[in-house]
Enzyme design. Structure first.
Site, mmCIF file in Angstrom:
data_model
loop_
_atom_site.group_PDB
_atom_site.id
_atom_site.type_symbol
_atom_site.label_atom_id
_atom_site.label_comp_id
_atom_site.label_asym_id
_atom_site.label_seq_id
_atom_site.Cartn_x
_atom_site.Cartn_y
_atom_site.Cartn_z
ATOM 1 N N THR A 13 0.812 -1.224 0.000
ATOM 2 C CA THR A 13 0.000 0.000 0.000
ATOM 3 C C THR A 13 0.840 1.266 0.000
ATOM 4 O O THR A 13 0.469 2.262 -0.634
ATOM 5 C CB THR A 13 -0.940 -0.016 1.231
ATOM 6 O OG1 THR A 13 -1.846 -1.108 1.070
ATOM 7 C CG2 THR A 13 -1.719 1.271 1.365
ATOM 8 N N THR A 89 1.509 -4.728 4.030
ATOM 9 C CA THR A 89 1.344 -5.153 5.421
ATOM 10 C C THR A 89 0.761 -6.567 5.541
ATOM 11 O O THR A 89 0.957 -7.227 6.558
ATOM 12 C CB THR A 89 0.434 -4.180 6.187
ATOM 13 O OG1 THR A 89 -0.829 -4.109 5.518
ATOM 14 C CG2 THR A 89 1.042 -2.807 6.277
#
Ligand code: ASN
EC number: 3.5.1.1
Length: 339
Positions: A13, A89
């Site tokens: 991200t 993540t």
């Protein structure tokens, strides 16, 4: 020696941009770092960026990506004072644990970070995570690969993603963070083995992609959940996520027969608790004592990610079933607490 940093951008991200299908990794991160960090860069070490190809959403990670990241770090080791790996993540905890075993107690810092909102978008946590990582990456070695997220510096072998929404996305439930970054930076360096560090050697092994599976226990577990592990020749080990202090349904005859057959076929089974905090006390309950009799490896307070990657690492070294049973008991990168 130059005080320059190397940022290895794998995707995730932190470097994503909007597309018609949703957020996706985008190349050209260096410009976005310059734009997002702006004048703060004047107070941070200079850096180069290497973008891996293809950039990935980390949910697509495979064992060969761990090798690629390691090779990139190792091949550039002499030229930089510290390293930052930018990673999605979702599987960051797996990569951080894998790199902890691969790098060992290395003589420079490798800090893994990412974000919940992309750099350049409003309220991005990528700015503070990256700035913090850059500000400490050239400190003397912490002695292990680390994860930095939301002001917390944690041992790479100990983290778990526990929130898909919070900026504090990672926790190290069974090991205190190495540092909490506030106005002051204070580090408790990890002492692994005798505290000595080394330069990571060139990689001489390959991970075997299909060699480790995960079995999550739940009430009335159907045998179809695990039978495949037994019949699959590629599968050499299963991480079994057990209840509480490491208990299984010892009244489930099919499960018990499966575990005995795994042992007969020299396939490893590791007992890791489903609880985020605490660990196993294998044998404390009668319902778990069977596991020690079947030579099932005690995961103690290791994370699923730490166990999965440790078995991959040991298998990649070409070790036998018996050698891995022995070597499992010694922490390699602080991945579990000793009693
Ligand atoms: N799906 C993203 C990834 O793991 C999530 C993130 O980075 N926050 O690549």
């Amino acid at each position: 020696m130059t005080q320059k940093l190397l940022i290895v951008y794998t995707g995730g991200t932190i470097g994503m941009a909007k597309t018609e299908q949703g957020l996706a990794p985008a190349a050209g991160l260096e410009g976005r770092i310059q734009a997002s960090l702006g004048e703060s860069l004047n107070d941070l070490p200079t850096f180069d960026v290497i973008e891996l190809c293809p950039l990935i959403d980390s949910s697509n990670i495979t064992t060969s990506n761990w090798s690629e990241i390691y090779d990139t770090l190792q091949g550039n080791w002499a030229h930089y004072a510290g390293f930052i790996v930018l990673h999605g993540t979702d599987t960051l905890a797996y990569t951080a644990a894998a790199l902890s075993y691969m790098l060992g107690a290395c003589d420079k810092n490798v800090i893994i970070t990412g974000s919940q909102i992309p750099l350049g978008m409003s309220r991005s946590d990528g700015v503070s995570n990256l700035e913090a990582a850059m500000s400490i990456a050239i400190e003397p070695s912490f002695g292990t690969a680390t994860v930095l997220f939301h002001h917390s510096l944690m041992q790479g072998s100990r983290v778990t993603k526990f929130s898909s929404h919070n900026f504090a996305a990672f926790q190290s439930f069974n090991a205190e963070p190495l540092a909490k970054l506030s106005i002051h930076k204070q580090f408790d360096r990890v002492k692994l083995n005798d505290g000595s560090t080394r330069t990571p050697p060139p990689r001489h092994y390959e991970f075997k992609a299909d060699s480790v599976g995960v079995l999550v226990l739940h009430p009335s577990l159907p045998s179809s959940a695990y039978q495949g592990f037994l019949n699959d020749d590629q599968c050499k080990a299963v991480i079994m996520q057990t209840y509480g202090a490491g208990n299984i349904a010892d009244s489930n005859q099919n499960l018990v027969a499966f575990l005995a057959a795994m042992q007969e076929r020299k396939k490893l089974v590791v007992n890791v608790t489903q609880c985020a905090h605490g660990g196993t006390s294998q044998g404390a309950y009668a319902a778990g004592s069977l596991l020690s009799r079947l030579s099932i490896l005690d995961g103690k307070d290791i994370t699923l990610e730490g166990a999965f990657t440790k078995i991959h690492w040991l298998l990649a070294q070409g070790l036998s079933f018996e050698d891995i049973q022995q070597q499992w008991k010694t922490p390699l990168a602080g991945e579990f607490s000793l009693d």
